[in-house]
Design a protein around this motif. Structure first.
Motif, short mmCIF file in Angstrom:
data_model
loop_
_atom_site.label_atom_id
_atom_site.label_comp_id
_atom_site.label_asym_id
_atom_site.label_seq_id
_atom_site.Cartn_x
_atom_site.Cartn_y
_atom_site.Cartn_z
N ALA A 13 36.60 41.42 33.10
CA ALA A 13 37.97 41.17 33.55
C ALA A 13 38.71 42.49 33.75
O ALA A 13 39.43 42.67 34.74
N SER A 17 40.05 44.03 37.30
CA SER A 17 41.48 44.38 37.37
C SER A 17 41.66 45.83 37.77
O SER A 17 42.56 46.15 38.55
N ALA A 30 45.74 40.77 38.61
CA ALA A 30 44.30 40.56 38.67
C ALA A 30 43.72 40.31 37.28
O ALA A 30 42.79 39.52 37.13
N LEU A 33 44.52 36.69 36.46
CA LEU A 33 43.62 35.85 37.25
C LEU A 33 42.19 35.90 36.72
O LEU A 33 41.51 34.88 36.66
N SER A 34 41.75 37.08 36.32
CA SER A 34 40.40 37.21 35.79
C SER A 34 40.22 36.45 34.49
O SER A 34 39.18 35.86 34.24
N LEU A 37 40.64 32.50 35.69
CA LEU A 37 39.66 31.97 36.65
C LEU A 37 38.24 32.50 36.46
O LEU A 37 37.35 32.05 37.17
N THR A 42 37.62 35.97 40.55
CA THR A 42 38.60 36.96 40.97
C THR A 42 37.94 38.06 41.79
O THR A 42 38.52 38.54 42.77
N LEU A 45 37.64 36.71 45.13
CA LEU A 45 38.94 36.57 45.79
C LEU A 45 39.55 37.90 46.20
O LEU A 45 40.58 37.92 46.85
N ARG A 46 38.92 38.99 45.85
CA ARG A 46 39.52 40.30 46.12
C ARG A 46 39.75 40.52 47.61
O ARG A 46 40.62 41.28 48.00
#
Length: 58
Positions: A13, A17, A30, A33-34, A37, A42, A45-46
């Motif tokens: 994570a 990030s 981020a 989200l990490s 999700l 994540t 999704l970047r």
């Protein structure tokens, strides 16, 4: 064995990030989200969290 997975999850994570620092959501977004999700989602999704262009600050 469980603490190893937690440490690995947190490390991934943080890595995702750190990579997203210049994106629209930034490091903290981020990271959240990490954690919610999973780092793998994540990371995928970047591309949707596109980098800010030069001169854009918000």
């Amino acid at each position: 064995m469980l603490p190893i997975f937690v440490i690995l999850y947190l490390a991934l994570a943080l890595l995702v990030s750190f990579e997203a620092r210049g994106s629209r959501v930034g490091f903290w977004g981020a990271l959240v989200l990490s954690l919610v999700l999973t780092p793998f989602v994540t990371f995928g999704l970047r591309h949707l969290l596109a980098d800010r262009g030069p001169g854009k600050t918000s």
